[in-house]
Design an enzyme around this catalytic site. Structure first.
Site, PDB file in Angstrom:
ATOM      1  CD  GLU A 185      -2.954  -1.175   2.286  1.00 59.27           C
ATOM      2  OE1 GLU A 185      -2.551  -0.805   3.405  1.00 59.27           O
ATOM      3  OE2 GLU A 185      -4.110  -1.567   2.082  1.00 59.27           O
ATOM      4  CD  GLU A 265      -4.211  -5.854   2.956  1.00 65.11           C
ATOM      5  OE1 GLU A 265      -5.013  -5.234   3.692  1.00 65.11           O
ATOM      6  OE2 GLU A 265      -3.011  -5.579   2.892  1.00 65.11           O
TER       7      GLU A 265
END
Length: 658
Positions: A185, A265
């Site tokens: 991320e 995710e």
């Protein structure tokens, strides 16, 4: 000789044929941009994966948790590797016991899983500092997660240790690791340094080979995808139930017009912060989102199992420390129990691929060991001589308790003695990664009328417990109360116990320095001449203190940081259990030298700490140590339950037969 040559030639040919068939070179895991899918050994493939954090699961439970994931229908597991869990000091590595990542990966292969590896170097995972070692901050001007030469040198050194352990386990080399994530991320980080990503890409390819499939993961926000992706790294996204699946994958398509759809995710629950309500996500919403993605042919990784702590913190307009329990409302609970959500996921998976034959393994057995009343004694139980955590011989009472103020045992907790400094030093300047530091000075003048003891904004990281003449005055807190009124005489002792509540793992610059970052002042006049004690509490407790010796106890519960110790025996079994702290305020718990983390009953939502049965003894006493920071109840006791408490309500668990 001629007759013997033919069988020999046949054997050689057969050996060569077998070698060709079994050669790792025949194995491949690749992107197919033409057909928008993965190809495993040339065949279209998609995975349904679940995340498991080996560092948060006791090693004796690894197999149990993986078997439950396997019986859920998952074909792969996704595995984080926290850098700071393995390189505890510069050049000091630990891959033993619970940190033996190679043994864990070998177990996943034994059980038939493919692996999606997330080695960082930054992983987030609500883990202390996102997995980055705190010792990086020994260089105060280091710029983390960028092309800063000091940071890259540390990263490269770590990758040269870690990735050679990974390479033989890649799918192309006969192992089960099909893909490797680079960073995590990164688009959410302020730096947006593509040079840093290019450096990581080069390092991963140099150490793992160019055949390995490398990827990134970011949210579906356009700006984060712009900063978090790089040519040569396949861009995937993450999002949770309730998202518009078509729109979410549309964000991935803007970065990757062709190739497989991947949610790396899928949030099956959410984390908890101290002082906020316990997060939960309905099984129906999770199942529906999963089915919507599978109908599009997507590959998915979902959060399935979480457990024991190395909690970090988020920064969202303020510092938000994560609770000890990383239960996450996940499909497998922190104790590894199947929940309603897991069976809902299993039902969805069964619509798209066959499930393994056989029943789901049951929930692990729990035991409510009941109430342990705490009483204070002046000496150790007769016959108790164990200097460290192991079973010893002799007769022991079922429970016994002792007490000591933290300030009375600084010689034990800081055996090297204090450091003298004109002004306070940070944890990092002291080379103290975790835990606590005591800052000690004296009042320089008489304070007959209440004076304001305070600190500059954002300089108390994270909580400071203030004692004057060893009497607890109150607590100063990051993004909270930063002043107290005090009175005293010149020469009176002033102590502040500073607690690190976890370094920021997401939401801001991860350079999260700890301790007193600015000077304390009295009516705006700076205090000076400090003695600073970096405390090694974990080390002392692991070596058997304070059960080996304690000073004379005082009577009754009292305010301020103090240790409470005792023993209890199990009734011939060592099953998982949960400890409740009725009437306690905030502190830490050790059982048999194992740090089970932080409780904070006054703030919640978490009310219990999970105790794996693997840390308990059978046939000899279990040693309990509690460090209470603010104030123990008048009659201290612990309750051992067979279920956790969240928001002061019973936690959830369901077995395969329910």
């Amino acid at each position: 000789p001629a007759r013997m040559a033919l069988p020999a030639l046949a054997l050689l040919l057969a050996a060569g044929l077998l070698h060709t068939q079994a050669s790792p070179l025949a194995r491949s895991f690749q992107l197919d941009y033409e057909h928008n899918c993965f190809r495993k050994d040339g065949v279209p493939f998609r995975y349904i994966s679940g995340s498991i954090h080996y560092a948060r699961v006791p090693r004796p439970a690894w197999r149990d948790r993986l078997l439950k994931m396997y019986m859920s229908g998952l074909s792969a597991v996704q595995v984080y590797i926290p850098w700071n869990y393995h390189e505890t000091l510069p050049g000091v590595y630990d891959f033993t016991g619970n940190r033996d990542v190679e043994a864990f990966l070998d177990l996943t292969a034994e059980l038939g899983f493919l692996v999606i590896l997330r080695p960082g170097p930054y992983i987030c995972a609500e883990w202390e500092m996102g997995g980055l070692p705190a010792w990086l901050l020994w260089k105060p001007d280091i710029i983390l997660r960028t092309s800063d030469p000091a940071y890259l040198a540390a990263v490269d050194s770590w990758l040269h240790i870690l990735l050679p352990k990974i390479k033989p386990r890649l799918y192309q080399h006969g192992g089960n690791i099909i893909s490797v994530q680079v960073e995590n991320e990164y688009g959410s980080y302020y730096a947006c340094d593509h040079g840093y990503l290019r450096h990581l890409l080069g390092s991963f390819q140099a150490l793992l080979g160019r055949e390995v499939l490398l990827f990134t993961t970011d949210s579906t926000r356009a700006e984060e995808l712009r900063c978090g992706t790089l040519q040569g790294l396949y861009a995937t996204v993450d999002f949770g139930p309730g998202s518009n699946v078509t729109e979410a994958f549309g964000a991935q398509r803007r970065m990757e017009p062709k190739g497989p759809l991947v949610n790396s995710e899928y949030y099956t629950g959410w984390l908890d912060y101290w002082g906020e309500a316990h997060a939960s996500t309905s099984a129906a919403r999770v199942a529906q989102g999963l089915e919507d993605m599978l109908q599009l042919g997507a590959s998915i990784n979902m959060q399935v199992l979480t457990s024991l702590p190395w909690p970090g913190a988020d920064y969202k307009d303020q510092y938000k420390p994560v609770t000890t329990s990383y239960d996450y409302d996940a499909p497998l609970s922190e104790a590894g129990d199947p929940t309603e959500k897991l069976f809902a996921i299993r039902t969805v998976i069964s619509k798209f691929q066959p499930l393994p034959v056989g029943p789901m393994p049951p929930a692990t057995p729990k035991y409510a060991y009941g109430r342990v009343a705490l009483r204070k004694v002046s000496a150790c139980p007769e016959g108790y001589t164990a200097p460290a955590w192991h079973c010893s011989t002799g007769q022991h009472p079922s429970l016994s308790w002792q007490y000591a103020d933290l300030l009375d045992v600084l010689d034990v907790l800081c055996p090297s003695g204090p450091i003298h400094s004109q002004f306070p030093l940070t944890f990092e300047a002291l080379k103290q990664a975790h835990g606590f530091v005591v800052y000690h000075t004296q009042l320089p003048w008489d304070v007959l009328d209440p004076a304001t003891l305070g600190a500059p904004p954002h300089s108390i990281c994270d909580r400071g417990y203030v004692m004057l003449q060893k009497e607890y005055q109150g607590t100063l807190e990051r993004d909270g109360q930063t002043t107290l009124n005090v009175t005293g005489r010149a020469g009176d002792t002033l102590d502040m116990l500073l607690e690190n509540m976890g370094r920021i793992s997401f939401g801001a610059n991860t350079s999260d320095f700890k301790g007193l970052l600015g000077n304390l002042s009295l009516n705006s006049k700076p205090l000076s001449n400090w003695l600073i004690y970096p405390l090694a509490i974990d080390t002392a407790v692991q070596q058997g203190w304070p059960h080996a010796a304690l000073p004379e106890p005082s009577s009754g519960g009292r305010m301020g940081p103090a240790f409470y110790t005792g023993t209890f025996e199990t009734p011939g079994i060592a099953w998982d259990t949960f400890v409740e702290f009725p009437g306690w305020s905030k502190g830490l718990l050790w059982i048999n030298g194992f740090n089970l983390g932080r409780y904070w009953t006054r703030r919640g939502p978490q009310q219990t700490l999970f105790v794996p049965g693997s840390v308990l003894h059978v046939g000899c006493p279990n040693n309990i140590t509690v460090l209470e920071l603010e104030g123990a109840p008048p009659t201290p006791l612990l309750l051992f339950l067979d279920r956790p408490l969240y928001n002061r309500t019973l936690g959830r668990s369901i077995t395969a037969t329910e």
